[in-house]
Write an enzyme that holds these catalytic residues in place. Structure first.
Site, PDB file in Angstrom:
ATOM      1  N   HIS A 189       0.757  -1.354  -0.067  1.00 44.45           N
ATOM      2  CA  HIS A 189      -0.048   0.103  -0.004  1.00 44.45           C
ATOM      3  C   HIS A 189       0.687   1.140   0.025  1.00 44.45           C
ATOM      4  CE1 HIS A 189      -3.526  -2.228   0.517  1.00 44.45           C
ATOM      5  NE2 HIS A 189      -3.355  -2.745   1.670  1.00 44.45           N
ATOM      6  N   ASP A 226      -2.439 -10.542  -2.231  1.00 42.95           N
ATOM      7  CA  ASP A 226      -3.079 -10.191  -0.868  1.00 42.95           C
ATOM      8  C   ASP A 226      -4.488  -9.809  -1.311  1.00 42.95           C
ATOM      9  OD1 ASP A 226      -1.981  -8.974   1.851  1.00 42.95           O
ATOM     10  OD2 ASP A 226      -3.618  -7.803   0.909  1.00 42.95           O
ATOM     11  N   HIS A 228      -6.160  -7.511  -0.465  1.00 45.53           N
ATOM     12  CA  HIS A 228      -6.228  -6.045  -0.959  1.00 45.53           C
ATOM     13  C   HIS A 228      -5.553  -5.635  -1.995  1.00 45.53           C
ATOM     14  CE1 HIS A 228      -6.978  -6.533   3.515  1.00 45.53           C
ATOM     15  NE2 HIS A 228      -7.709  -5.311   3.407  1.00 45.53           N
ATOM     16  N   ASP A 306      -4.434 -12.956   4.086  1.00 53.41           N
ATOM     17  CA  ASP A 306      -5.820 -12.524   4.388  1.00 53.41           C
ATOM     18  C   ASP A 306      -6.918 -12.975   3.317  1.00 53.41           C
ATOM     19  OD1 ASP A 306      -4.675 -10.973   2.287  1.00 53.41           O
ATOM     20  OD2 ASP A 306      -5.127  -9.017   3.303  1.00 53.41           O
TER      21      ASP A 306
END
Length: 386
Positions: A189, A226, A228, A306
């Site tokens: 991120h 991931d 995200h 995740d």
């Protein structure tokens, strides 16, 4: 001084900076395996780390599971060095060929090549981390704002910088051995000018720039699995076509970065509740498409856990067995491409994540996709470039 001469001098200085970095060092194959980890990765301070759902001791527990079960010899783990400020200020260089007709002031239909440069991190961004409230926002733990910044640097940012060093070194080990795993990293991120989502430094971008300069690599594939969106590296490589990005992510959750999404070569959007079979089918389709388009010289695999069923932030429904199969698919893809692969553990917000990661690494050994003392023995050269 002409612009071209100044650019050449800047490139020379940049190469000197990377060549002088301590992040790359020699790791004799007979002494160490391409598994990178340090106890310094783990974050713990007065229980504050428990205020974020991320398991900030996950990295140590993965290592412990592997070592306790005889899969990994602790003495053969590679410990990286911490990234310095100079390392984090490394500049990304890339060229973009454009038509002058695109530029209103030049309408002769000629071609020109523009060289773009930006630092993996700006001076301004690194200076902002001297403010504890900024780090608190990035780490999503508000009480950090109340701590003196020297404590924040020591207990929060130093572990991140150590993991950055691990990611950079792992790219070198992957090129030399065919594969490498950093039991940490994957801060996808964070981009050059902004952190967020528990990501303070852009380790993926930095590792790729080092690979460009020190390893002579010119084509990199990022496979970001991931849960995200990997908006940080997508922003960093917005205009760099040497990088091919495959991103499977839950579009219902953070970061909703539609601008960064434009950079993905393959954007595979998932919905909350996506189950194992559908997930693996979409992954296989994406890699089959990528195989026909792009031939990587390095695969950077962001292997967030995740996606697991029950993860409070990922919101997907992939089983532990599904994670094993996912990792197998990606490592097999790299092997078939004769491309070295670097794996990062990235996100994962349940205590069970560490167990699943360790089991998956063990399975990769059992399937002959990596070479470890037990759990499978095959030459690491099986994945190396030919």
């Amino acid at each position: 001084m002409s612009t071209s001469l100044r650019s050449q001098e800047e490139l020379a200085k940049q190469k000197q900076r990377i060549d002088a970095s301590g992040l790359y060092f020699n790791v004799p194959p007979g002494d160490k395996d391409p598994i990178v980890y340090s106890p310094s990765y783990n974050i713990s301070f007065l229980g504050m780390e428990k205020l974020h759902p991320f398991d900030s001791s996950k990295w140590g527990r993965v290592q412990k599971f592997l070592a306790d079960e005889g899969v990994l010899n602790r003495k053969r783990i590679v410990e990286p060095v911490e990234a310095t400020r100079d390392d984090l200020l490394v500049v990304l260089h890339f060229s973009l060929s454009m038509s002058r007709a695109f530029i209103r002031t030049l309408c002769l239909g000629l071609r020109t090549t523009l060289t773009w440069r930006f630092k993996v991190h700006s001076e301004e961004y690194l200076d902002s981390l001297k403010c504890s409230s900024v780090v608190a926002q990035i780490a999503e733990v508000p009480p950090i704002a109340l701590l003196p910044n020297f404590v924040v640097q020591w207990k929060v940012l130093k572990p991140f910088r150590k993991q950055v060093g691990g990611t950079v070194l792992s790219a070198k080990l992957a090129k030399e051995r065919g594969w490498a795993i950093n039991i940490g990293g994957g801060f996808h991120h964070c981009c050059a000018t902004e952190g967020g989502g528990f990501c303070a430094h852009a380790d993926i971008s930095l590792a790729i720039q080092f690979a460009y300069t020190r390893l002579g690599i010119t084509r990199v594939m990022i496979i970001d699995l991931d849960a995200h969106q990997g908006n940080g590296h997508e922003r960093d490589f917005m205009n760099d076509d040497r990088v091919y990005i495959v991103d499977l992510y839950n579009s219902d959750i953070y970061p909703w970065d539609h601008e960064a999404k434009r950079r993905m070569n393959q954007s595979v959007t998932l919905k909350s509740g996506t189950k194992t079979d559908q997930y693996l089918e979409l992954l296989s389709q994406a890699l089959k498409k990528a195989e026909a388009i792009f031939k990587p010289e390095l695969v950077v695999y962001n292997a967030g856990s995740d996606i697991l069923e029950g993860d409070p932030l990922g919101r997907l429904l992939v089983t532990p067995e599904g994670v094993k199969q996912r990792d197998e698919i990606v490592f097999q893809f790299a092997k078939d491409q004769h491309a070295p692969i670097l794996m990062l553990t990235s996100g994962g917000y349940m205590k069970t994540s560490a167990r699943v990661i360790a089991d998956s690494i063990t399975n990769l050994g059992a399937k002959g996709l990596i070479s470890l003392p037990s759990g499978g023995s095959v030459s690491a050269s099986c994945c190396a470039l030919k």
